[in-house]
Scaffold this active site. Structure first.
Site, mmCIF file in Angstrom:
data_model
loop_
_atom_site.group_PDB
_atom_site.id
_atom_site.type_symbol
_atom_site.label_atom_id
_atom_site.label_comp_id
_atom_site.label_asym_id
_atom_site.label_seq_id
_atom_site.Cartn_x
_atom_site.Cartn_y
_atom_site.Cartn_z
ATOM 1 N N ASP A 110 -34.920 7.639 -17.941
ATOM 2 C CA ASP A 110 -35.621 7.883 -16.684
ATOM 3 C C ASP A 110 -36.983 8.486 -17.028
ATOM 4 O OD1 ASP A 110 -36.610 8.755 -14.242
ATOM 5 O OD2 ASP A 110 -34.688 9.520 -13.527
ATOM 6 N N HIS A 111 -38.036 7.721 -16.778
ATOM 7 C CA HIS A 111 -39.383 8.160 -17.185
ATOM 8 C C HIS A 111 -39.861 9.373 -16.397
ATOM 9 C CE1 HIS A 111 -42.844 7.753 -19.583
ATOM 10 N NE2 HIS A 111 -42.936 6.433 -19.594
ATOM 11 N N ARG A 112 -39.206 9.680 -15.282
ATOM 12 C CA ARG A 112 -39.573 10.887 -14.543
ATOM 13 C C ARG A 112 -39.149 12.139 -15.296
ATOM 14 N NH1 ARG A 112 -36.380 9.548 -9.113
ATOM 15 N NH2 ARG A 112 -34.801 9.336 -10.760
#
Length: 415
Positions: free
Chosen positions: A387-389
């Site tokens: 998850d790039h967040r």
């Protein structure tokens, strides 16, 4: 219908183990309930006689709605002193026994402007009304098969099935609402298969996961030493218990790597990140009803043999549909291994709100170059979905690099 898991909003009565007229005692198993996570046993909260089964097998019932009547001889509103057994929808552990509410007054007879099936007289739960609205179904045209003519979910699904398999609608047919998606085309011989509770919640969670911006990193580990260690451990330690599997080794290796890469052991919190102190590894298990992810808790504090025994038990319980809610919640990182199916490598979907999931392919013999010389090696492809967040590429890559180093020097797994 009790709340048997933190995400449960309704349950399916799978099987009644007691029948009308049976004497039941507090603690007896009344029925098997299919929740959004597993099949669980429903125990009687009071002793008495099971005088009436309200929810038949296969019916879907919202939490808090009555499913049976037990006559405890206290003179409740149910004929014969029966009382409806239900639980408060906010607490799956606390039981509340309430008298059956008096039957509502009969609706007034239909006049010139009122039909016998006027909307005000239709008996249906909010969930059923919502489903009917989504599919453009007029509740007044549906015959309820539930208690006292109540319209249940199965009635709506039947109406939807009839709509999709019937001839094209005439101009007088009530059109579907704008929000309703067009039904897929069907052909003769096609069969509608109702969603199981597990399949339905899986679809919901995967839809949530799709909102996360995924990126993927793939690498290859040389697992010659890992395979040798596994063979030695099984030869020396196996005494009739479960043998150590590649998945067991991966659970322990990931736990060790997460212990030193705490950013990966995190979750997305909406407006904040949560870095977990516990290292709880979820292990995806395929079952006849869908995918379940039982959790090995504190995997960084357990020995390899402890992990092997616990994982073996959890997998067996998952396939038998006997997992408890505690065994299905709290994971901070997930492993999905499809190597036993001969899959070379794949990308897995993140189990929200976790930061990452590891997809594991099959152990293979491949030609590799070592010190300028061509030789054979046992390899394992690993793909990390992130998850790039929560994580950036470099942070995730450092974790994957550390994991490969542990697998290639497997004595670190024993540390």
């Amino acid at each position: 219908m009790p709340r048997l898991s933190d995400t449960m909003t309704e349950g399916v009565v799978g099987q009644w183990l007691k029948h009308e007229g049976d004497i039941v005692r507090r603690g007896d198993t009344l029925a098997e309930i299919e929740t959004d996570k597993a099949t669980m046993e429903l125990e009687a909260y009071d002793s008495g006689v099971l005088t009436r089964i309200i929810a038949p097998e296969g019916s879907t019932v919202p939490i808090g709605q009555p499913i049976a009547v037990i006559d405890d001889q206290t003179g409740g509103a149910e004929p014969g002193g029966g009382q409806v057994v239900s639980t408060a929808p906010t607490d799956g552990a606390a039981a509340a026994v309430a008298p059956t509410p008096a039957s509502p007054a009969a609706p007034p007879e239909a006049g010139p402007t009122q039909t016998p099936m006027a909307a005000a007289a239709v008996r249906a739960t909010p969930l059923v009304r919502k489903l009917a609205h989504e599919h453009g179904i007029d509740l007044a045209s549906v015959k309820g098969t539930g208690p006292s003519g109540r319209i249940v979910r199965a009635d709506i699904e039947g109406a939807v099935s009839q709509t999709t398999t019937s001839t094209p609608a005439s101009s007088a047919t009530v059109p579907a609402t704008p929000k309703a998606r067009p039904a897929p085309a069907t052909a003769e011989g096609d069969e509608q298969v109702p969603l199981s509770s597990i399949r339905r919640i899986t679809a919901q969670r995967l839809t949530e996961s799709a909102a996360a911006p995924h990126f993927y990193l793939t690498t290859v580990a040389d697992v010659d030493a890992l395979q040798k260690l596994r063979a030695e451990l099984n030869a020396e330690l196996f005494d009739g218990g479960p043998k150590i599997s590649i998945t067991d080794l991966l659970i322990r290796a990931c736990a060790v790597a997460l212990r030193s890469h705490i950013h990966v052991n995190s979750s997305w919190g909406g407006d904040h990140l949560i870095q977990h102190r516990q290292v709880n590894i979820g292990c995806a298990v395929a079952t006849d009803n869908g995918l379940l992810v039982p959790v090995v808790r504190d995997a960084d504090r357990k020995s390899l043999t402890e992990i092997a025994g616990e994982a073996h038990t959890l997998i067996e319980r998952a396939r038998a549909g006997r997992l408890t809610p505690d065994e299905l919640t709290g994971s901070t990182f997930t492993i999905s291994n499809l190597g036993m199916y001969g899959i070379d490598h794949f990308t897995a979907v993140i189990n929200p709100p976790e930061a990452a999931v590891l997809a594991v392919g099959a152990v293979q013999q491949e030609a590799v170059v070592r010190d300028g010389q061509l030789s054979a090696a046992t390899t394992l492809k690993l793909t990390l979905s992130i998850d790039h967040r929560v994580l950036d590429g470099a942070t995730a890559a450092e974790f994957l690099q550390a994991l490969v180093h542990i697998l290639e020097h497997p004595l670190r797994i024993m540390a």
